[in-house]
Design an enzyme around this catalytic site. Structure first.
Site, PDB file in Angstrom:
ATOM      1  N   TYR A 273       0.851  -1.194   0.000  1.00 28.06           N
ATOM      2  CA  TYR A 273       0.000   0.000   0.000  1.00 28.06           C
ATOM      3  C   TYR A 273       0.887   1.244   0.000  1.00 28.06           C
ATOM      4  CZ  TYR A 273      -4.258   2.634   1.434  1.00 28.06           C
ATOM      5  OH  TYR A 273      -5.342   3.487   1.505  1.00 28.06           O
ATOM      6  N   CYS A 274       0.694   2.120  -0.981  1.00 26.73           N
ATOM      7  CA  CYS A 274       1.393   3.406  -1.061  1.00 26.73           C
ATOM      8  C   CYS A 274       2.911   3.198  -1.064  1.00 26.73           C
ATOM      9  CB  CYS A 274       0.942   4.315   0.076  1.00 26.73           C
ATOM     10  SG  CYS A 274       1.528   6.024  -0.057  1.00 26.73           S
ATOM     11  N   VAL A 275       3.623   3.785  -0.103  1.00 28.95           N
ATOM     12  CA  VAL A 275       5.084   3.687  -0.090  1.00 28.95           C
ATOM     13  C   VAL A 275       5.534   2.241   0.050  1.00 28.95           C
ATOM     14  CG1 VAL A 275       5.163   4.145   2.390  1.00 28.95           C
ATOM     15  CG2 VAL A 275       7.188   4.523   1.036  1.00 28.95           C
TER      16      VAL A 275
END
Length: 626
Positions: free
Chosen positions: A361-363
């Site tokens: 998720y994301c980074v």
């Protein structure tokens, strides 16, 4: 400001005149209020027109003095922003001085004064004036949803003046030549921030609801709001939801499970099965270490983790440690090698399986892409059977508004904020709030500081305020190597443990999810994942943004998503040929997982988490550590 610019003076008789408190009629307490809405608004309409005139005269028409003042305010604000753009460009070495296209500038000025004259006409003689030409965004603007903003002439004038000034300020930015694209975007961002901050809804004297509440409560709303503000100042963070409404393990992060491993970097949580059989291939989820993992385990109704368990997945989740002085030397390599690869191997060993499904998720999705490249380079790619990316980026050339915070000056400023080798998470929270300042900052200034409203309980905003600290070395390298220099998509430019990273060597099946309204990872940026990975891909565009676009359980029946089975070269091509599907994309994802590997096994033995050396129940220790 540029010294050769002629200063625009205010008209001689123009004096700032604050809106009088008598511009609105004192309301009776809500329990005793019996007047009809049209009767309630009758007197304030006449009295606010008097306030606009600036002299208290018994006339509904504004005076020339009042109109001169408002015209001067609008024109002076536009000129100041334009001059600031000129000065900004003049400070850049080896760049020609910024200029305006004379034709465009004359046209912009003519448009501005034309709009201002039409605004006057609507205010002075509304029966003969053409109706206001408001955009859909202006019509839906929640800051001005109260009827007073349209029914009371002075506040309608203030509202329309604000929209007029806002549109011309933003248009004025586009008239400035000689700026680099990044400088132009920084100026746009600053202008939007200024416009949001200067909204009349943010000030007591120009917000009819605040004036009415102040008269109604005898000023108690302002005293209560001051208490809210002082509390926020003392803790160094804006409050967005009621404190104490949520408790980990009681009404959020309640999915049953055990902590099965704890390292200096993360805890690994295994969740208890709820089905008689489970997928043979387990799932390991990597949430971003910028936030707490329980964004995926909010209330039971919203929990992605609980839903995934109910679909028959053996779910493991990494709960990252919030950085402290012991993590001063942690870098990106550690999150790949000691974090993601270590967790993958741990799950494989615990369950005796060859591979895992993975989510980043994301980074953590950015890092997952690097992890897959490292495994591919080492001949170990089979350890991950599939990879799912939630709003993740690898190519930062179109990374959106966050790019305005990444230049040498900003990086130096961030470096100065670090303490004992880590960055206080409140700085990151403030940055993300700035990306949506209207909703995540000024909304609370108005409701909680000015109106004195109590904070409402909201699990997502509780999570948003539950900040984590970041290792300073990792954070600095991430911003410079990825956001500024975009090295991850350059084969061999980065390495982990001596292994060069080449995303083009990753053939793992991938599911890429983007949010249509994502301000943090714009869909055009997320799409670029499909251009760099070499394996089979499925791209899904979800309604809403970075959080609500991901956390959208099927039972809620909210939003929509778009799928397109045909090959698409660009995001625009994908959208043009896509089919809109109502509701959550989660069922599409679990169907994709089953297509990758649908084999099942009984939910017994190692599939049921055991208390590992007294490490405790989910949600674990690290999620509680501040």
């Amino acid at each position: 400001m540029a010294s050769d610019k002629k200063k625009q003076a205010a008209p001689k008789n123009a004096k700032p005149r604050p809106v009088s408190a008598r511009a609105t009629k004192p309301r009776q307490p809500r329990a005793k209020k019996t007047e009809k809405p049209d009767e309630t608004n009758a007197e304030p309409q006449a009295r606010t027109a008097h306030a606009a005139a600036g002299d208290g005269a018994a006339t509904d028409a504004p005076t020339l003095e009042g109109l001169q003042h408002w015209t001067w305010v609008l024109g002076r604000a536009q000129q100041m922003m334009m001059e600031h753009g000129l000065d900004l460009a003049g400070q850049v070495p080896s760049m020609p001085a910024a200029t305006f296209d004379p034709t465009a500038m004359v046209r912009a000025q003519a448009d501005f004064w034309g709009d201002t004259m039409r605004l006057w006409q609507r205010f002075i003689d509304p029966a003969s004036a053409p109706p206001a030409d408001e955009s859909p965004d202006q019509t839906r603007d929640r800051r001005f949803k109260a009827p007073q903003w349209r029914e009371q002439p002075i506040f309608d004038f203030i509202r329309q003046s604000y929209f007029t000034l806002s549109s011309h300020l933003l248009a004025g930015v586009e008239q400035i030549d000689g700026l680099t694209p990044k400088q132009k975007e920084q100026l746009r961002f600053a202008t939007r921030g200024f416009i949001d901050a200067m909204s009349p809804s943010n000030f007591p004297a120009t917000n009819p609801q605040v004036l009415e509440r102040t008269i109604e409560t005898g000023g108690e709303n302002l005293i209560k709001g001051l208490s809210h503000m002082l509390n926020d100042l003392s803790k160094g963070q804006l409050t967005q939801t009621s404190e104490g409404a949520f408790e980990l393990g009681r009404n959020i992060a309640t999915t049953p499970g055990k902590v099965v491993k704890r390292t200096a970097l993360y805890e690994l949580i295994q969740y208890s099965p709820t089905t008689e059989t489970v997928f043979e291939t387990p799932l390991v989820i990597f949430p971003p270490w910028i936030n707490r993992f329980y964004i995926l385990d909010l209330t039971p109704e919203k929990s992605f983790i609980r839903w995934a368990v109910d679909q028959g997945l053996t779910v493991f989740v990494v709960s990252w440690k919030s950085a402290d002085a012991s993590m001063a030397d942690v870098v990106w390599d550690d999150y790949v090698e000691r974090g993601q690869i270590d967790a993958i191997d741990t799950v494989r060993d615990l369950l005796g399986v060859e591979s895992v499904h993975s989510i980043g998720y994301c980074v953590a999705g950015t890092t997952l892409a690097a992890t897959l490249a490292v495994l591919a380079a080492r001949g170990q790619q089979e350890r991950v059977k599939s990879a799912t990316f939630f709003t993740a980026q690898v190519d930062f050339s179109e990374a959106g508004d966050l790019n305005v915070f990444v230049d040498d000056e900003q990086l130096a400023l961030i470096g100065s904020l670090t303490t004992d080798g880590f960055l206080d998470g409140r700085y990151m929270a403030a940055t993300f709030n700035l990306l949506r300042g209207r909703d995540l900052i000024w909304n609370y200034v108005t409701s909680n500081y000015l109106l004195g409203d109590d904070y409402a309980p909201f699990d997502l905003l509780h999570w948003n305020s539950d900040v984590t600290n970041l290792p300073a070395k990792w954070h600095a390298a991430y911003l410079s190597d990825l956001y500024r220099d975009n090295l991850l998509v350059q084969p061999g430019a980065l390495s982990v443990g001596g292994t060069p990273i080449d995303l083009g060597k990753v053939t793992t099946p991938a599911y890429v999810q983007a949010g249509r309204e994502d301000h943090i990872a714009p869909p055009a940026s997320v799409w670029k994942l499909t251009e760099h990975l070499a394996g089979p891909l499925r791209f899904v565009l979800a309604g809403s943004g970075h959080i609500a676009g991901v956390v959208n359980p099927p039972a809620a029946g909210k939003y929509q998503h778009w799928i397109n089975a045909k090959p698409a070269r660009t995001l625009e091509d994908f959208v043009a040929g896509a089919t809109e599907v109502k509701g959550s994309w989660w069922p599409d994802w679990i169907g994709w997982i089953e297509g990758v590997d649908g084999a099942r096994t009984p939910a017994k033995g190692a599939r049921k988490p055991k208390d590992n050396k007294g490490l405790g129940d989910a949600p674990g220790l690290y999620v509680r550590t501040r």
